[in-house]
Scaffold this motif. Structure first.
Motif, short mmCIF file in Angstrom:
data_model
loop_
_atom_site.label_atom_id
_atom_site.label_comp_id
_atom_site.label_asym_id
_atom_site.label_seq_id
_atom_site.Cartn_x
_atom_site.Cartn_y
_atom_site.Cartn_z
N ARG A 50 0.86 -1.20 0.00
CA ARG A 50 0.00 0.00 0.00
C ARG A 50 0.89 1.23 0.00
O ARG A 50 1.63 1.46 0.95
CB ARG A 50 -0.88 0.00 1.25
CG ARG A 50 -1.86 1.16 1.26
CD ARG A 50 -2.62 1.29 2.54
NE ARG A 50 -3.30 0.08 2.87
CZ ARG A 50 -3.93 -0.14 4.03
NH1 ARG A 50 -3.94 0.79 4.94
NH2 ARG A 50 -4.52 -1.26 4.28
N ILE A 63 -2.61 -0.34 -4.22
CA ILE A 63 -2.56 -1.49 -3.32
C ILE A 63 -2.21 -2.71 -4.18
O ILE A 63 -2.54 -2.76 -5.36
CB ILE A 63 -3.88 -1.73 -2.55
CG1 ILE A 63 -5.05 -1.95 -3.50
CG2 ILE A 63 -4.15 -0.59 -1.59
CD1 ILE A 63 -6.35 -2.35 -2.81
N SER A 65 -1.98 -7.11 -4.19
CA SER A 65 -2.36 -8.35 -3.52
C SER A 65 -2.43 -9.46 -4.56
O SER A 65 -2.89 -9.23 -5.69
CB SER A 65 -3.73 -8.18 -2.84
OG SER A 65 -4.16 -9.38 -2.28
N PHE A 84 -8.38 4.74 -0.95
CA PHE A 84 -8.10 3.35 -0.65
C PHE A 84 -9.36 2.49 -0.60
O PHE A 84 -9.31 1.30 -0.90
CB PHE A 84 -7.23 3.23 0.61
CG PHE A 84 -5.81 3.62 0.33
CD1 PHE A 84 -4.96 2.77 -0.36
CD2 PHE A 84 -5.33 4.86 0.70
CE1 PHE A 84 -3.67 3.13 -0.67
CE2 PHE A 84 -4.03 5.24 0.40
CZ PHE A 84 -3.20 4.37 -0.29
N CYS A 85 -10.51 3.09 -0.30
CA CYS A 85 -11.79 2.36 -0.42
C CYS A 85 -12.06 2.03 -1.89
O CYS A 85 -12.50 0.94 -2.23
CB CYS A 85 -12.94 3.18 0.16
SG CYS A 85 -13.05 3.13 1.95
N ASP A 88 -9.74 -0.73 -2.92
CA ASP A 88 -10.19 -1.97 -2.29
C ASP A 88 -11.39 -2.55 -3.05
O ASP A 88 -11.47 -3.76 -3.26
CB ASP A 88 -10.56 -1.67 -0.83
CG ASP A 88 -10.75 -2.93 -0.01
OD1 ASP A 88 -9.86 -3.80 -0.03
OD2 ASP A 88 -11.81 -3.05 0.65
N GLU A 89 -12.29 -1.70 -3.49
CA GLU A 89 -13.45 -2.15 -4.25
C GLU A 89 -13.02 -2.72 -5.61
O GLU A 89 -13.52 -3.75 -6.05
CB GLU A 89 -14.44 -1.00 -4.44
CG GLU A 89 -15.78 -1.46 -4.91
CD GLU A 89 -16.86 -0.39 -4.83
OE1 GLU A 89 -17.77 -0.46 -5.67
OE2 GLU A 89 -16.80 0.49 -3.95
N GLN A 91 -10.14 -4.06 -6.27
CA GLN A 91 -9.46 -5.32 -5.97
C GLN A 91 -10.47 -6.45 -5.74
O GLN A 91 -10.33 -7.53 -6.33
CB GLN A 91 -8.58 -5.15 -4.73
CG GLN A 91 -7.92 -6.42 -4.27
CD GLN A 91 -7.17 -6.25 -2.97
OE1 GLN A 91 -7.39 -5.31 -2.22
NE2 GLN A 91 -6.28 -7.16 -2.69
N LYS A 92 -11.46 -6.22 -4.92
CA LYS A 92 -12.45 -7.27 -4.63
C LYS A 92 -13.18 -7.71 -5.88
O LYS A 92 -13.38 -8.91 -6.11
CB LYS A 92 -13.44 -6.78 -3.57
CG LYS A 92 -12.84 -6.72 -2.19
CD LYS A 92 -13.78 -6.14 -1.17
CE LYS A 92 -13.11 -6.07 0.18
NZ LYS A 92 -13.86 -5.27 1.14
N MET A 141 -11.95 1.57 7.05
CA MET A 141 -10.79 1.93 6.23
C MET A 141 -9.99 3.03 6.94
O MET A 141 -8.76 3.01 6.92
CB MET A 141 -11.22 2.39 4.84
CG MET A 141 -10.05 2.72 3.92
SD MET A 141 -8.87 1.38 3.64
CE MET A 141 -9.79 0.33 2.53
#
Length: 180
Positions: A50, A63, A65, A84-85, A88-89, A91-92, A141
């Motif tokens: 990150r 980010i 992963s 970062f939200c 993260d969205e 990424q998911k 977050m």
């Protein structure tokens, strides 16, 4: 106005772009940031999972992963918790949509370009904070960022924008020829 300008999905081991948002802005600052995007893409395997790079009027956040990195370019005043939200969205959704084996064996750039549709829709939602859904938990977050803040990449770590990093001369490889 604070907003997300661009986003991309990149394979960590070699910097291969897997998908990216379509960018319409062609300002000098944006072109410079695209250079930083490419430079960061090549160094992802050497960086924490990150990070943030501040480039004057813009920030690049990412980010990483499972061998894939999710990168975004936003204005300098865009809230990092939202940035970062957003990542993260992305990424998911990417992990649930695509088999990670396919990302590892991809050989051509932008082979998951259809993911751009999801990136664009998500980018629009995050750029209009009134339309953000309540399923996002900003408090979680915010806590995560306080406990484990993103690593701040300095420009000297990244190298110069012309493609040459600040490495000792012995590490440069070339033919020694000068073209006219």
């Amino acid at each position: 106005m604070s907003m997300i300008l661009s986003a991309s999905v990149v394979r960590v081991r070699d910097g291969l772009p897997l998908s990216a948002s379509t960018d319409y802005e062609q300002s000098t600052g944006m072109q410079e940031c695209r250079k930083y995007f490419k430079m960061l893409s090549k160094k992802l395997s050497q960086l924490p999972d990150r990070c943030t790079l501040k480039t004057g009027h813009y920030n690049i956040n990412f980010i990483s992963s499972l061998g894939v990195s999710y990168m975004m370019l936003c204005t300098e005043n865009y809230p990092s918790v939202l940035a970062f939200c957003f990542l993260d969205e992305l990424q998911k959704e990417f992990i649930t949509t695509y088999n990670m084996m396919k990302t590892n064996t991809a050989v051509r750039p932008y082979c998951f370009i259809e993911f751009d549709n999801f990136i664009q829709r998500t980018k629009q939602r995050y750029n209009n904070t009134r339309s953000l859904s309540t399923k996002m938990n900003l408090a979680d977050m915010q806590t995560e960022i306080k406990l484990r803040p993103p690593y701040q990449i300095s420009m000297s770590e990244l190298g110069s924008a012309n493609g040459f990093s600040h490495l000792p001369g012995a590490e440069y490889k070339g033919t020694g020829k000068i073209s006219a």
